[in-house]
Scaffold this motif. Structure first.
Motif, PDB file in Angstrom:
ATOM      1  N   ARG A 215       0.821  -1.213   0.000  1.00 43.28           N
ATOM      2  CA  ARG A 215       0.000   0.000   0.000  1.00 43.28           C
ATOM      3  C   ARG A 215       0.855   1.264   0.000  1.00 43.28           C
ATOM      4  O   ARG A 215       0.434   2.307  -0.515  1.00 43.28           O
ATOM      5  N   ALA A 219      -0.178   5.015  -1.226  1.00 50.38           N
ATOM      6  CA  ALA A 219      -0.496   6.016  -0.204  1.00 50.38           C
ATOM      7  C   ALA A 219       0.620   7.036  -0.051  1.00 50.38           C
ATOM      8  O   ALA A 219       0.361   8.235   0.117  1.00 50.38           O
ATOM      9  N   TYR A 237     -10.596  -1.981  -1.056  1.00 49.33           N
ATOM     10  CA  TYR A 237     -10.313  -0.982  -0.023  1.00 49.33           C
ATOM     11  C   TYR A 237      -9.339   0.066  -0.549  1.00 49.33           C
ATOM     12  O   TYR A 237      -9.550   1.279  -0.382  1.00 49.33           O
ATOM     13  N   LEU A 238      -8.276  -0.394  -1.202  1.00 49.69           N
ATOM     14  CA  LEU A 238      -7.259   0.522  -1.708  1.00 49.69           C
ATOM     15  C   LEU A 238      -7.843   1.438  -2.783  1.00 49.69           C
ATOM     16  O   LEU A 238      -7.599   2.657  -2.777  1.00 49.69           O
ATOM     17  N   GLN A 241      -9.902   4.082  -1.162  1.00 50.81           N
ATOM     18  CA  GLN A 241      -9.109   5.104  -0.487  1.00 50.81           C
ATOM     19  C   GLN A 241      -8.515   6.114  -1.455  1.00 50.81           C
ATOM     20  O   GLN A 241      -8.354   7.291  -1.119  1.00 50.81           O
TER      21      GLN A 241
END
Length: 467
Positions: A215, A219, A237-238, A241
């Motif tokens: 990640r 991020a 989820y990634l 985000q």
């Protein structure tokens, strides 16, 4: 070579003198650093000395006095299961720790780029499975289309060994979790997350730490475009985000096996067809079923990732399709070695974990399956849905009997060696069968690497084909 920037006059230590470590030492020296090197292996130290790097024992007391930075090769643990003693000493001395990937990203751009009409771009590929094929496929499509491109990282050359990029060139990097976890700088233009399945759990303190390492590329890297496989919860989820809204096309969602829908940018493969949707409309479709270099649903996922990257770089769908058709595949990854009397022989030695092996088993029918080796954590339950494709298993490895017991009702032979497994499988195979090496295990009980294991399989298959 790419000289490391911002290190002139500094004293920098390098731990681990394999391909990436020795290249990093050369690139640091080219950048004006005073380089200290160490490796526990005497042969590695001797090779470094030939290159002009006499060894400095970093295990001695006060070894980090006056050192500005420690650069570590990816195979050396820095946190879990326990930090390497040299890294622990550096942290105790408050010396920062980095790797060659971090050095690359802090050094890749140069003032000449301001004169380019089309500056170079960096594409990074991470995930549990498919990284190498996706990276190589992107590189192949680009070069096939006449675009300058280089391939490096966890595949091919070390990142600092690359040539200085020219105008419009694309650097394609395969990055493992070991590389993304430690790099102090991560600034890709386009980043790909293929998928996630349990692997290297001891190195990352569990699945959460493993995902967190990957990640970081997104991020902390902040790519202009993120291409995310959403067939697992972590990918969904990634993608969530990184998106500011469902129609945010800075994120391209990828799937193999399910149809995606929504207002965003979507690329999925289903029933052998790759489809691109954008803003609620179908843009393109490619038939993948007869593309020899990309067999099976797992390779169709790789194709979707590569397609999305190349579309982001401005290539037309038909240009990408031409690249698919001329892609020959990578050694040890669903590699067709040959066919005799209607029996195909396929080398997928890179299938070193259960998820990768399951995908290989899902790509073929009537499989004579060569499996076994050094089993990883997590058990074999992930293989069960695909065992219906297995006619018989031929188990290799030092613990072949124990591995065979875990295969349940599958017919099996305990062969132990590759030579015996290939000989028996070939003798028993019928027209239409596939003799497949997809071990679902690491190779280190019998071989130095999965490549050596695959080479042995290829050598034994050659005996059969030439008989």
């Amino acid at each position: 070579m790419i000289p490391v920037q911002g290190v002139e006059g500094q004293t920098i230590a390098v731990l681990g003198l394999g391909r990436s470590g020795l290249t990093a030492a050369k690139a640091l020296r080219a950048g004006g650093a005073n380089v200290l090197v160490w490796d526990d292996n005497a042969d590695a130290r001797d090779k470094a000395e030939v290159e002009g790097f006499p060894a400095t024992d970093l295990t001695r007391q006060n070894a980090f006095d006056g050192v500005n930075l420690l650069v570590v090769s990816p195979g050396i643990p820095h946190l879990y299961p326990t930090p390497n003693r040299v890294i622990a000493a550096a942290m105790d001395a408050m010396v920062p720790v980095d790797n060659d990937i971090g050095l690359f990203f802090r050094s890749i751009s140069n003032p000449d780029w301001e004169m380019f009409e089309q500056p170079p771009r960096v594409v990074t590929v991470t995930g549990s499975n498919g990284k190498s094929t996706t990276s190589a496929l992107i590189h192949h499509i680009l070069t096939n289309a006449g675009r300058p491109a280089q391939l490096a990282g966890n595949i091919g050359r070390g990142v600092l060994d690359l040539d200085t990029p020219e105008e419009g060139e694309v650097i394609v990097l395969e990055l493992s979790s070991y590389q993304t976890d430690l790099a102090r700088a991560l600034t890709p233009d386009i980043a790909v997350f293929t998928n996630l399945s349990p692997d290297h759990l001891d190195r990352h303190g569990g699945l959460g730490g493993y995902f967190a390492a990957k990640r970081r590329l997104f991020a902390e890297g902040g790519p202009d475009r993120a291409i995310i496989g959403v067939d697992e919860a972590e990918g969904r989820y990634l993608a969530g985000q990184l998106s500011v809204a469902p129609e945010d096309d800075r994120v391209i969602r990828i799937s193999s096996g399910q149809k995606l829908s929504g207002p965003g940018w979507l690329v999925y493969a289903r029933k052998g067809f790759l489809t691109e949707w954008r803003k609620g409309r179908q843009v393109a479709s490619i038939d993948l079923r007869d593309i020899a270099g990309l067999p099976g649903a797992h390779n169709h996922q790789n194709a979707c990732c590569a397609y999305a990257v190349c579309r982001s770089l401005g290539l037309a769908p038909r240009v990408i399709e031409d690249g698919f058709k001329t892609y020959g595949g990578l050694p040890h990854r669903s590699q067709l070695l040959g066919e005799k009397n209607g029996v195909k022989f396929v080398n997928d030695s890179k299938a070193t974990n259960v998820d990768a092996a399951a995908k290989a088993l899902g790509a073929f029918k009537n499989i004579r399956w060569i499996c076994g080796g050094l089993e990883k954590e997590g058990g074999l339950d992930g293989l069960k849905p695909q065992l219906c494709n297995v006619t018989k298993a031929y188990v290799i490895g030092r613990e072949a009997a124990e591995f065979a017991l875990k295969l349940g009702d599958v017919e099996k032979d305990i062969c132990t060696t590759m030579e015996a497994a290939v000989a028996v499988a070939a003798a028993e195979a019928q027209p239409g069968d596939v003799v497949l090496l997809a071990p679902a295990c690491a190779s280190f009980d019998q071989y130095n690497s999965f490549e050596k294991r695959g080479d042995d399989f290829a050598a034994q298959v050659a005996k059969v084909l030439n008989a």
